[in-house]
Design an enzyme around this catalytic site. Structure first.
Site, PDB file in Angstrom:
ATOM      1  N   THR A 146      43.054  55.294  89.166  1.00 32.00           N
ATOM      2  CA  THR A 146      43.156  54.473  90.682  1.00 32.00           C
ATOM      3  C   THR A 146      41.655  54.247  90.944  1.00 32.00           C
ATOM      4  OG1 THR A 146      43.650  56.465  91.905  1.00 32.00           O
ATOM      5  CG2 THR A 146      45.546  54.875  91.342  1.00 32.00           C
ATOM      6  N   ASP A 162      43.361  64.656  73.623  1.00 37.55           N
ATOM      7  CA  ASP A 162      42.633  65.167  72.453  1.00 37.55           C
ATOM      8  C   ASP A 162      43.452  64.703  70.988  1.00 37.55           C
ATOM      9  OD1 ASP A 162      41.002  66.943  70.561  1.00 37.55           O
ATOM     10  OD2 ASP A 162      40.514  67.967  72.413  1.00 37.55           O
ATOM     11  N   LYS A 167      49.567  69.417  94.161  1.00 42.72           N
ATOM     12  CA  LYS A 167      49.057  69.305  92.678  1.00 42.72           C
ATOM     13  C   LYS A 167      47.754  70.051  92.521  1.00 42.72           C
ATOM     14  CE  LYS A 167      45.997  65.889  92.298  1.00 42.72           C
ATOM     15  NZ  LYS A 167      44.642  66.346  91.694  1.00 42.72           N
ATOM     16  N   ARG A 189      42.927  63.916 100.454  1.00 43.12           N
ATOM     17  CA  ARG A 189      42.101  63.825 101.753  1.00 43.12           C
ATOM     18  C   ARG A 189      42.608  63.594 102.759  1.00 43.12           C
ATOM     19  NH1 ARG A 189      37.171  62.098  97.862  1.00 43.12           N
ATOM     20  NH2 ARG A 189      38.915  61.041  96.783  1.00 43.12           N
ATOM     21  N   ASP A 212      47.909  68.788  86.995  1.00 41.14           N
ATOM     22  CA  ASP A 212      47.319  67.477  86.666  1.00 41.14           C
ATOM     23  C   ASP A 212      45.962  67.759  85.770  1.00 41.14           C
ATOM     24  OD1 ASP A 212      46.362  64.884  86.618  1.00 41.14           O
ATOM     25  OD2 ASP A 212      45.243  64.949  88.672  1.00 41.14           O
ATOM     26  N   HIS A 229      47.315  67.702  67.310  1.00 42.26           N
ATOM     27  CA  HIS A 229      47.551  69.188  67.051  1.00 42.26           C
ATOM     28  C   HIS A 229      47.025  69.970  68.234  1.00 42.26           C
ATOM     29  CE1 HIS A 229      48.115  72.856  65.057  1.00 42.26           C
ATOM     30  NE2 HIS A 229      46.893  73.171  65.452  1.00 42.26           N
ATOM     31  N   LYS A 277      45.566  66.177  82.625  1.00 39.74           N
ATOM     32  CA  LYS A 277      45.094  64.852  81.968  1.00 39.74           C
ATOM     33  C   LYS A 277      44.605  65.075  80.528  1.00 39.74           C
ATOM     34  CE  LYS A 277      43.887  62.267  85.987  1.00 39.74           C
ATOM     35  NZ  LYS A 277      43.716  63.437  87.218  1.00 39.74           N
ATOM     36  N   LEU A 278      45.543  65.789  79.874  1.00 34.75           N
ATOM     37  CA  LEU A 278      45.024  66.100  78.380  1.00 34.75           C
ATOM     38  C   LEU A 278      44.869  64.804  77.501  1.00 34.75           C
ATOM     39  CD1 LEU A 278      47.141  69.295  77.442  1.00 34.75           C
ATOM     40  CD2 LEU A 278      45.155  69.149  78.779  1.00 34.75           C
TER      41      LEU A 278
END
Length: 237
Positions: free
Chosen positions: A120, A64, A32, A212, A59, A67, A61-62
């Protein structure tokens, strides 16, 4: 459906990534690339990982207007990643626009597109207080996941604790990509809804994202193999 272990390369730069990957020799991983790494290194780090044969979950996470997400996804579709994501909170129109842009940018080999339901690190109490959402956490996650499903997406990011509910409602093939994975002896850090790899498997997760517990381990390769065994259903100890 093949279940996958995705290693979160949450490092500040390329040098740390290369040092980490060198411990795995020629083994190809599913990794990732999140905001921390992408915003420091840009598309070049993604192109490098893809060229080296690794599968990449981008990753970012768009979230908006439709368009803007369409245009951004059109660019991300050209990077050759295996999977990318956006926020389900952006609504159906935005998710459909993102999928359209991804298809246009990638052509025939479109990456999987999934939507984030609730992070999470989010608890129900905090969601209701900070976001003024009165529904329960399960209700919100299911509603967002159903919107993603109806928008044509391939799955969602969710807690493993919600995977069974989503599998029953939306089917086993709809992806349930689950971060918040820890071994029993590990610190949970800033995560709130955490489970072990074996629990995630039992709950119906289709992919797990582990950071981690692997990247900060004294022996990352040994930790990776231990988590992979648990994810595949092998009891440890």
């Amino acid at each position: 459906m093949q279940k996958s272990l995705i290693v979160a390369l949450d490092f500040p730069g390329r040098e740390e990534v290369l040092r980490f990957l060198s411990q795995f020799g020629k083994e190809k991983l599913y990794v990732k690339v999140g905001m921390e790494l992408f915003y420091q290194e840009g598309p070049g780090i993604v192109e490098y990982l893809v060229a080296e044969g690794h599968d990449v979950f981008l990753d970012l996470k768009l979230h908006d207007i439709p368009h803007t997400v369409y245009q951004a996804m059109k660019g991300l579709g050209k990077l050759g990643v295996t999977m990318t994501n956006l926020h389900a909170a952006g609504g159906k129109e935005m998710m459909k626009a993102g999928l359209e842009g991804l298809m246009e940018g990638a052509g025939e080999r479109r990456p999987n597109l999934i939507a984030v339901t609730q992070l999470t690190s989010m608890t129900e109490k905090r969601m209701q207080k900070d976001l003024k959402i009165s529904a329960s956490l399960d209700e919100v996650v299911l509603h967002y996941a159903r919107n993603a499903f109806e928008s044509g997406l391939d799955g969602v990011v969710c807690s493993s604790l919600e995977a069974t509910m989503l599998r029953d409602a939306l089917g086993a093939e709809f992806k349930k990509v689950t971060p918040g994975i820890r071994l029993k002896e590990d610190s949970v850090d800033d995560q709130k809804r955490v489970v072990t790899p074996m629990e995630a498997r039992k709950f119906g997760a289709t992919e797990i994202v582990v950071g981690r517990s692997i990247t900060r381990a004294n022996d990352p390769r040994k930790a990776y193999e231990a988590i992979l065994q648990q994810w595949q259903g092998v009891e440890i100890g």
